[in-house]
Write a protein that holds these residues in place. Sequence first.
Motif, short mmCIF file in Angstrom:
data_model
loop_
_atom_site.label_atom_id
_atom_site.label_comp_id
_atom_site.label_asym_id
_atom_site.label_seq_id
_atom_site.Cartn_x
_atom_site.Cartn_y
_atom_site.Cartn_z
N ALA A 219 0.84 -1.21 0.00
CA ALA A 219 0.00 0.00 0.00
C ALA A 219 0.87 1.25 0.00
O ALA A 219 0.60 2.21 -0.75
N GLY A 220 1.91 1.26 0.82
CA GLY A 220 2.78 2.42 0.86
C GLY A 220 3.49 2.65 -0.45
O GLY A 220 3.60 3.79 -0.92
N ALA A 228 3.28 10.76 -6.27
CA ALA A 228 4.33 11.40 -7.07
C ALA A 228 3.86 11.59 -8.51
O ALA A 228 4.09 12.65 -9.12
N THR A 229 3.19 10.60 -9.06
CA THR A 229 2.72 10.70 -10.45
C THR A 229 1.70 11.83 -10.59
O THR A 229 1.76 12.60 -11.56
N CYS A 230 0.77 11.92 -9.65
CA CYS A 230 -0.24 12.99 -9.71
C CYS A 230 0.42 14.37 -9.70
O CYS A 230 0.08 15.25 -10.50
N LEU A 231 1.36 14.55 -8.78
CA LEU A 231 1.98 15.86 -8.65
C LEU A 231 2.89 16.18 -9.84
O LEU A 231 2.97 17.33 -10.29
N GLY A 253 -4.10 18.06 -8.42
CA GLY A 253 -3.51 18.55 -7.18
C GLY A 253 -4.25 18.04 -5.96
O GLY A 253 -3.64 17.61 -4.97
N ALA A 254 -5.59 18.07 -6.02
CA ALA A 254 -6.39 17.59 -4.89
C ALA A 254 -6.18 16.10 -4.66
O ALA A 254 -6.04 15.64 -3.52
N LEU A 255 -6.13 15.33 -5.76
CA LEU A 255 -5.90 13.89 -5.63
C LEU A 255 -4.52 13.61 -5.03
O LEU A 255 -4.36 12.71 -4.20
N GLY A 256 -3.53 14.40 -5.45
CA GLY A 256 -2.19 14.24 -4.89
C GLY A 256 -2.16 14.47 -3.39
O GLY A 256 -1.54 13.72 -2.64
N VAL A 257 -2.87 15.51 -2.93
CA VAL A 257 -2.93 15.81 -1.49
C VAL A 257 -3.63 14.68 -0.74
O VAL A 257 -3.18 14.25 0.34
N VAL A 258 -4.72 14.16 -1.30
CA VAL A 258 -5.44 13.05 -0.66
C VAL A 258 -4.54 11.82 -0.56
O VAL A 258 -4.50 11.14 0.48
N LEU A 259 -3.80 11.54 -1.63
CA LEU A 259 -2.91 10.37 -1.62
C LEU A 259 -1.78 10.53 -0.61
O LEU A 259 -1.38 9.57 0.05
N ILE A 260 -1.25 11.74 -0.46
CA ILE A 260 -0.21 11.98 0.54
C ILE A 260 -0.76 11.77 1.94
O ILE A 260 -0.11 11.17 2.81
N ALA A 265 -1.13 8.08 6.76
CA ALA A 265 -1.92 7.19 7.61
C ALA A 265 -1.46 5.74 7.49
O ALA A 265 -1.34 5.03 8.50
N VAL A 266 -1.17 5.30 6.26
CA VAL A 266 -0.74 3.92 6.04
C VAL A 266 0.64 3.67 6.65
O VAL A 266 0.88 2.64 7.30
#
Length: 695
Positions: A219-220, A228-231, A253-260, A265-266
């Motif tokens: 998962a990590g 990284a790909t999103c950003l 950008g929003a998806l990148g922030v959510v993934l970070i 958390a993971v």
Amino acid sequence: MAQDANAPTGTGPGAPLPAPGEGQSRRTVLVAIGALLLGLLLAALDQTIVSTALPTIVSDLGGLNHISWVVTAYLLASTAGTPLWGKLGDQYGRKRLYQGAIVIFLVGSALCGLAQSMAELIAFRALQGLGGGGLIVLSMAIVGDIVPPRERGRYQGLFGTVFGTSSVLGPLLGGLFTQHLSWRWVFYINVPIGIVALLVIASVLHIPVRRTRHTIDYAGTFLVASAATCLVLMASLGGSTWAWGSWQIIGLGALGVVLIAALVAVERRAVEPVLPLGLFRIRTFTLCAVISFVIGFAMFGALTYLPTFLQVVRGVSPTLSGIHMLPLVAGLLVASTGSGQLVSRTGRWKIFPVVGTAVTTVGLLLLHQLDMSSSTALTSLYFAVFGFGLGLVMQVLILAAQNSVRYEDLGVATAGATFFRSIGAAFGVAIFGTIFTGRLGEKLTSGLAGRPLPSGLSLHDLETDARTLLRLPAALRADALAAYASAITDVFLYAAPVVAVAFVLACFFKEDRLRGSVTSPEASETLASNPVERSSRDEVCRALSALGSREGRREVYVRIGRRAGCEELTPAASWLMLRIRRDGSADPALLADRTTVPFDVISAAARQIEERGLAVRDGLPLVLTDDGRGVAGRLAQAREDSLAELLGDWWGPDRPRDLIDLVHELNAELCGSDEERPHEPDPRRRSGPYRPDHY
């Protein structure tokens, strides 16, 4: 325990695993090392060989505005896959994984050569990068499976040499293939070399499966790669393909922030996180990570666009553009190697990242000054300054990161330093590409505004395909080339403040005293664009075995003799006793034939230990007496204590078991080594391999 299908006989289930190199001839080991070096050469070359071919690739396939993704796709895939390759190799056997990595790399290479569009090439480069990451991490790990600790420093030096050589040869070979064959041969050349490596590995590499159970952080790894790909997509497509305020860019950008956020958390719950968050509570490691990111940003961004400047603006051939890049690589190699050695000798390291980031900033500002009329000498000087600045920083950041963490985190900290440089490289190439595309459009519009273009030619054509410049009249072509030159060099101007921020951050380093076991890493760790994943045990083994070889001189035996309370023994006598202790007996005449130590030196040592009652003859060989076994034991313990001292606070009361075992293993390997040449300087020998200055 499960065995590799090709493991040597005599190591059946339940039997102890052989020591590295045990049961294999030296020739077999050397052939296997050669095949590993071939695989590593392929992966290392493909980080730089494409740079000088990019202008020609773009001319053939179009898509100048997507040129950065040919490099970025490889970097992202190789970086994201590295932790998985390392841990899967521990669990399922490195030989099979290495063969799989070669196959993936070769399939990706062949498809890259067959690509008919920029989109296809980018996708196939990602596949190639996935295999390349496996080649780098597994080749380094397999050395530990087939080479005893005492000899690893020598072979790891060969791997470092391959990386250093590839960084020089990559741009040059890319130019040669592009000019004299086709840009497609930049990728096709991997296939025959890779097949040879694959066949040799299949036939001569015999290693048992040393299973090390890991809880793999799938998962990590997925979240790191996805974020990284999103950003990177946002950075490369914003302002060019889509407007910065468009829903696509905002969504990325929003998806990148959510993934970070999900990654944080993971990683907090992961048993073996790919990116341990606790490391970021250590100031030195955090600063190393940020500065590594910036260095990767500047280095690979420049390596991508400088060949375009040389070939399009200066009009040099692809081959010559590779030669023009050599001063940059030479400056990087000289500074990197020199700074690493100076740090290891003096223990002072803070000055290098401070000066290095400052010189890199100056180098970027100098590169901004280049134009169509800049001389070759001036261009080479600016390239060398930029490379020298990068080299001063790269090696030392790894040293500082290693020195700042606990033993348990040493392996992941080492990989982390290069991991952030890899992510920075991907961002740098993408952002440089966005700046270049945006500035080129502005410069061409302002430079050619209101001036008629040849029939069928538009400004968009000039922005996306450099070949169209040849269709312009001389007057217009000069203005268009000036626009290209200005757009490329403006990239370096925008990068300079970013590196200047790294300079400010470097001033906040606290110069902690270096542990003795934190030594200059190989060039593979310095030049590799993706992290080489090694365990903490592997990393300490590398450092201590390198120190053991470097210190394997007369003074070492003087020191351990003094520590063992045996000052009366000559260094050669101490060495001989350790040899007898290790092997059970020793014939002085045979030792002289089989080692580099002269017979008269061995004879004098033998006489001394016989006269002191420490050894007796059993026929021709010498064996230790009871007193001799006691003295030899004290000498061996003194050597072990010397190794333990190098570990500093890692050798505390709660030191882990594997660290204790490693020190015992290295002590057994290093005591009595043939190659340490501990004999006394002979005044009659003033030339050849036994000069007094060797000690």
